[in-house]
Design an enzyme around this catalytic site. Structure first.
Site, short mmCIF file in Angstrom:
data_model
loop_
_atom_site.label_atom_id
_atom_site.label_comp_id
_atom_site.label_asym_id
_atom_site.label_seq_id
_atom_site.Cartn_x
_atom_site.Cartn_y
_atom_site.Cartn_z
N SER A 1 -16.10 -15.84 38.75
CA SER A 1 -17.07 -16.35 37.78
C SER A 1 -16.74 -17.72 37.21
CB SER A 1 -17.25 -15.35 36.64
OG SER A 1 -17.97 -14.23 37.08
N SER B 1 -20.38 -16.14 36.90
CA SER B 1 -21.19 -15.99 35.71
C SER B 1 -21.07 -17.15 34.72
CB SER B 1 -20.82 -14.69 34.99
OG SER B 1 -19.47 -14.70 34.57
N LYS C 1 -19.37 -19.95 26.33
CA LYS C 1 -20.03 -19.00 27.24
C LYS C 1 -20.61 -17.84 26.44
CE LYS C 1 -19.26 -16.38 31.51
NZ LYS C 1 -18.33 -16.05 32.59
#
Length: 475
Positions: A182, A158, A83
């Protein structure tokens, strides 16, 4: 030997076993995923800052270690992408911000270090919103990530790049982070599995308030078994992480058998009174029916989450001050409005408001833990609506109810964040339009292993749902 053309659809555990047995080489495995990324990623934009040459060189080294008979880690030879909020040594890390568009860290984040030490090979990064703000993945550096099940829809966020990459079979495993949903929201939007673990289960040395239990790191995959595999690698204590739990993560790789027969399941349809779109409510009807078919006693319960919204809103803004006030002051024109708003809200907080929020969070934890202790499991819908159009910044209304802040539409997740309990996001069904809808399994305090066992039992009941691949991705 020839590589199965379906290699990228294999479970991560099967991939790891095949590499250890030298049935498939790390080079073959990484090459297959790089080829698939080249084929599919332009449509979904899930993987960014790709480093194919670096990854293939590391794959060759991995094969050499296997040939020598060296000890191999549990992720040996498996391709991963990190990520883009997590630092990766020698690989561009932008945090989704133009301020850091050319930033190349010198050191790995702790979670990356642990994945590499377990043998994982980093092929690039996964896309994320700017500074991870908002549960829809888009930023001015790389643009939006699109949902593999419908390219005109959001993949969530996210960890939207991570979820979309898993759904599109670009990666077998992915890391995520979760403050207000997220990990869970993109798992729901993309029909994959994600775990928000207890605070401290996955040690973190990220900047900010190391004592805050709200923001956690966790694993994502296409099954609970693969989530457990990654959790076993990234979990564990670190002296720099004051909330980190002392248990070694290795034992978490094992999921014990679980049966819902005779289990008492608390089913929340509205997460204490939230609006939901009818398409989500229809899937929750199917969830109740499936649970009953498994032999569970389903009791409809709405947990008392009063105070959760105030606590989350206050403490989230406080975290944004700690994490991003410097960037907002130095580069206001380069930071999106939602981040500037959160920092401004945080700067306006009083000591009394902060103290009240912390007390409310403690009350929410105690009430919800007491509820979960009366049942075997608490289940709730993950998102309040199916994946929305990719052009939206965020949903302005849900079931006709206006959303006052850019993250208000995530309250089905943020309220459960405030409980500080582990939450497993799982596939549950599809809308009539073919859009994924997920559920949240809320476990007991620090009960990740039991929660994963319950999730694995659920997977068997929804095997038809989990096997449904995106139409945009060649089978």
């Amino acid at each position: 030997m020839p590589v199965d053309e379906q290699l990228c659809a294999w479970p991560a555990q099967r991939m790891a076993q095949a590499v250890r047995r030298r049935e498939v080489s790390a080079v073959e495995l990484v090459s297959a995923h790089l080829d698939r990324i080249e084929q599919v990623n332009p449509a979904v934009n899930a993987v960014v800052s790709l480093v194919p040459e670096q990854a293939l060189a590391q794959a060759r080294e991995a094969d050499a270690r296997a040939a020598r008979g060296d000890a191999l880690g549990p992720l040996h030879g498996l391709p991963v992408a990190i990520k883009d909020l997590m630092d990766t040594a020698g690989i561009r890390t932008t945090y989704g911000s133009p301020i850091y568009a050319d930033h190349v860290p010198r050191h790995d984040a702790l979670i990356v270090q642990r994945m590499r030490e377990a043998g994982a090979i980093v092929v690039g990064k996964t896309n994320t919103p700017e500074f991870g703000a908002g549960s829809h993945t888009f930023n001015p550096v790389f643009g939006p990530t699109r949902n593999p099940y419908a390219l005109d829809r959001s993949a969530g966020g996210s960890s939207g790049g991570a979820a979309a990459a898993l759904a599109a079979r670009l990666l077998p495993l992915a890391d995520g982070s979760d403050l207000g949903g997220s990990i869970r929201n993109p798992a729901s939007f993309c029909n994959v599995v994600g775990l928000r673990p207890s605070a401290g289960r996955v040690g973190s040395t990220r900047p900010g308030d190391a004592w805050d239990p709200a923001s956690v790191l966790g694993p994502m995959a296409r099954s609970c078994a693969d989530v457990a595999l990654l959790l076993s690698v990234i979990a564990g204590p670190d002296d720099r992480a004051p909330l980190s739990l002392p248990e070694d993560g290795a034992a978490l790789a094992v999921i014990a058998p679980y049966s819902f027969r005779g289990a008492r399941v608390a089913l929340s349809r509205t997460v204490d009174g939230l609006p939901f779109e009818p398409a989500v409510a229809r899937v929750m009807d199917q969830v109740a029916t499936r649970l009953a078919g498994l032999g569970a006693e389903v009791v409809e319960v709405e947990p008392d989450l009063s105070g959760a919204d105030e606590a989350f809103q206050t403490l989230r803004s406080l975290e944004f001050v700690a994490s991003y006030a410097t960037e907002v002051r130095a580069h206001p024109a380069l930071v999106k409005q939602s981040v500037r708003d959160d920092v401004a809200w945080g700067m306006a907080l009083t000591a009394e408001q902060i103290a009240r929020a912390q007390a409310l969070r403690a009350e929410v934890f105690r009430r919800t833990q007491a509820l979960v202790a009366r049942f075997d499991l608490l289940i709730a819908p993950t998102s309040q609506l199916p994946p929305f159009p990719v052009e939206w910044e965020y949903p302005r209304r849900i079931a006709g109810v206006p959303m006052d802040r850019y993250y208000t539409w995530q309250r089905s997740c943020t309220r459960l964040t405030t409980t500080c309990l582990p939450v497993l996001a799982l596939p549950a069904g599809f809308t009539d339009e073919g859009l994924p809808v997920g559920v949240q399994f809320v476990g007991r305090h620090r009960g990740e292993q039991r929660l994963l066992a319950q999730g694995a039992a659920w997977e068997e009941a929804v095997s038809d749902i989990m096997a449904r691949q995106p139409n945009v991705v060649p089978a």
